[in-house]
Write an enzyme that holds these catalytic residues in place. Structure first.
Site, PDB file in Angstrom:
ATOM      1  N   LYS A  80      64.483   0.616  42.697  1.00 31.98           N
ATOM      2  CA  LYS A  80      63.133   0.634  42.099  1.00 31.98           C
ATOM      3  C   LYS A  80      62.240   1.645  42.793  1.00 31.98           C
ATOM      4  CE  LYS A  80      63.589  -4.357  41.905  1.00 31.98           C
ATOM      5  NZ  LYS A  80      63.089  -5.513  42.645  1.00 31.98           N
ATOM      6  N   ARG A 101      73.996   2.564  56.376  1.00 31.82           N
ATOM      7  CA  ARG A 101      74.706   3.764  55.877  1.00 31.82           C
ATOM      8  C   ARG A 101      73.892   4.331  54.723  1.00 31.82           C
ATOM      9  NH1 ARG A 101      81.012   4.234  54.571  1.00 31.82           N
ATOM     10  NH2 ARG A 101      80.951   4.424  56.843  1.00 31.82           N
TER      11      ARG A 101
HETATM   12  N1   CP Z   1      85.945   4.900  58.353  1.00 33.28           N
HETATM   13  C1   CP Z   1      84.987   4.500  57.499  1.00 33.28           C
HETATM   14  O1   CP Z   1      83.786   4.803  57.673  1.00 33.28           O
HETATM   15  O2   CP Z   1      85.434   3.757  56.447  1.00 33.28           O
HETATM   16  P1   CP Z   1      84.523   3.127  55.320  1.00 33.28           P
HETATM   17  O3   CP Z   1      83.919   4.256  54.534  1.00 33.28           O
HETATM   18  O4   CP Z   1      85.431   2.245  54.518  1.00 33.28           O
HETATM   19  O5   CP Z   1      83.429   2.343  56.013  1.00 33.28           O
END
Ligand code: CP
Length: 306
Positions: A80, A101
């Protein structure tokens, strides 16, 4: 309060302590089973992951804590238009520590500036992946017995492969590490790693195209996937994706003690027939990721276990 954005956020001595702790966790898991009772980790994953997200979650569960989070931007209010800064302000009141991430380089760093809990960079674009590096260092130190006096070949997508960028940055701090950078011309290591990390640290390195030329020299081979998600067009990816395929025949060129690592996921770059070779340690490497993330959570939360 400390965050983890890059492997260089820890000194070599601190890294040694962290890896010692991870080895102790592996040997004595029960000792740590309640170390984080009542604590929560938030896993904020704006990009796909299997190992990193689930190993963080397994790590906190193994420590007696709990987990919350999201596994894609689409299932969060980022869809959003919410900013990373606002999201982390909220998460700071829901959890004790967070792993993020993000496809944008620097997004976890931005989060750390607005956070009142430790933020761990769980991979930011093509930039860094420090907890994969902790996993790699633990694997190498445990299975090879040292982090110095090694010749390591890094093979594949060295341009976009953030695990490679982080691992080189970490390994240049150990004596007598020789790097052989194996990639197609188009996927060579970025200039900032070549100049600011390797040359600046007077590091021994060479760049080659053929894996076969490097194999006889290596103590460690670190294979990587061609990073499809970072390519601007499908055509270039298709041209590059099978440039390297490690199979049994090529492995005959390698020494009997050369370890094969891979951050995973793999696509075609290591043939399945290699999996049974005693030198192939990439599945054990993923397992070490849990121990080292347990050690990292304890360290950043300043939890001591006697
Ligand atoms: N090695 C690693 O970062 O794997 P993923 O993308 O599955 O987290």
């Amino acid at each position: 309060m400390r965050h983890l954005m890059s492997p260089l956020d820890f000194s070599v001595e601190e890294l040694d302590r962290l890896l010692d702790l991870a080895n102790d966790i592996e040997a004595n898991p029960k000792k740590y089973a309640h170390a984080c009772d009542g604590k929560k980790i938030a896993t904020l994953f704006y990009e796909p992951s299997t190992r990193t997200r689930l190993s963080f979650e397994a790590a906190m569960l193994n420590l007696g804590g709990s987990v919350l989070g999201f596994s894609s931007a689409d299932s969060s209010s980022a869809a959003k238009g919410e900013t990373v800064a606002d999201t982390i302000r909220i998460i700071s009141s829901y959890a004790d520590i967070c792993a993020m991430r993000h496809p944008k380089e620097g997004a976890p760093l931005v989060a750390s500036m607005y956070s009142s809990i430790p933020v761990i960079n769980a991979g930011d674009g093509g930039h860094q992946h420090p907890t994969q590096t902790l996993t790699d260092l633990l694997t190498i130190r445990t299975l090879k017995g040292r982090l110095d006096n090694i010749t390591i070949g890094l093979c594949g997508d060295l341009k976009f492969g953030r695990t490679v960028h982080s691992l080189i940055s970490a390994l240049v701090r150990y004596p007598n590490v020789n790097f052989i950078l194996i990639s197609p011309e188009e996927l060579r290591i970025p200039d900032y790693i070549r100049e600011n990390v390797l040359r600046k640290n007077h590091q021994n390195f060479k760049e080659v195209v053929r894996l076969e030329d490097a194999l006889p020299e290596l103590d460690l081979l670190y294979m990587t996937r061609v990073q499809k998600e970072r390519f601007f067009n499908e055509e270039d990816y298709v041209r590059m994706k099978d440039f390297y395929i490690l199979d049994k025949a090529k492995l005959e060129l390698a020494g009997p003690d050369m370890l094969i690592l891979h951050p995973l996921p793999r696509v075609n770059e290591i043939s399945a027939e290699v999996d049974d070779d005693p030198r192939a340690v990439y599945f054990r490497q993923a397992q070490y990721g849990v121990y080292v993330r347990m050690a990292l959570i304890l360290t950043l939360l300043e939890v001591e276990v006697c």
